[in-house]
Design a protein around this motif. Sequence first.
Motif, PDB file in Angstrom:
ATOM      1  N   PRO A 149       0.830  -1.210   0.000  1.00  0.00           N
ATOM      2  CA  PRO A 149       0.000   0.000   0.000  1.00  0.00           C
ATOM      3  C   PRO A 149       0.862   1.257   0.000  1.00  0.00           C
ATOM      4  N   GLY A 188      -0.103   5.134  -0.010  1.00  0.00           N
ATOM      5  CA  GLY A 188      -1.152   6.139   0.012  1.00  0.00           C
ATOM      6  C   GLY A 188      -2.508   5.513  -0.259  1.00  0.00           C
ATOM      7  N   ASN A 189      -3.183   6.041  -1.282  1.00  0.00           N
ATOM      8  CA  ASN A 189      -4.506   5.531  -1.642  1.00  0.00           C
ATOM      9  C   ASN A 189      -4.460   4.432  -2.691  1.00  0.00           C
ATOM     10  N   GLN A 191      -2.393   0.733  -4.284  1.00  0.00           N
ATOM     11  CA  GLN A 191      -1.660  -0.460  -3.884  1.00  0.00           C
ATOM     12  C   GLN A 191      -0.838  -0.959  -5.063  1.00  0.00           C
TER      13      GLN A 191
END
Length: 235
Positions: free
Chosen positions: A55, A57-58, A60
Amino acid sequence: IQKWAIAILLSVSAGIALTTSILIGKSESKALTRPWFSARNVDVTAPAWLRGGIPVGNIQLPYARIFIIVLTILCLVGVYWFLNRSSWGLRIRSVTQNREMSACLGIPTETVDALTFALGSGLAGIAGCAITLLGSVGPNLGGNYIVDTFMVVVVGGVGKLVGSIVAAFAIGTVNYLIGSGTIARMVEAIPFVSDFFEFFSSTSMAKVMVFALIITFLQIRPAGIFPQKGRSVDA
């Protein structure tokens, strides 16, 4: 004697292939061919250590794609070392630039051809194994990449490894920027330009736009970004 031996072996192999195909074709269950040859795509299960991702941040980053990137870098380093640091790499570059003079100097050009073909086939096999981690495998899998591959080689310069790397990054980046609509959003202040790029904001239309840009580029630099050099080329 050698020609007769080759003719006999070819005849025997053709007979064996024909007989085998007839026997398999008459098989009712076709249990031997169905798992291997069909129009359906086959899913390949990735190893456990390639499942999941990191992962960031937002988003993957999948382990499978990271593995493909690392594998690609290792292959590039290996090919670069082989072509520029080994004696056979020197022979390959020599035959590529001037085949006749290389033969006069005693370089076995036919052996170089066979070695080059084997090297390319091995790299193609590695690429095929890597692609299986991205989706299902089928008879037409290579068709999704063959056009982009030729464009990369032509734009980068035939026989230039660095040119292929630069061209791959450039074509991939431009294709993404156009297909994802990023450029259209960047020029929203200019309506007619934004509408123009919005029309190409799809995967298929982005390829059309990139292909048109490549044609225009080749009109300016027909030999690519890094043109091949040598006496035979200059002549």
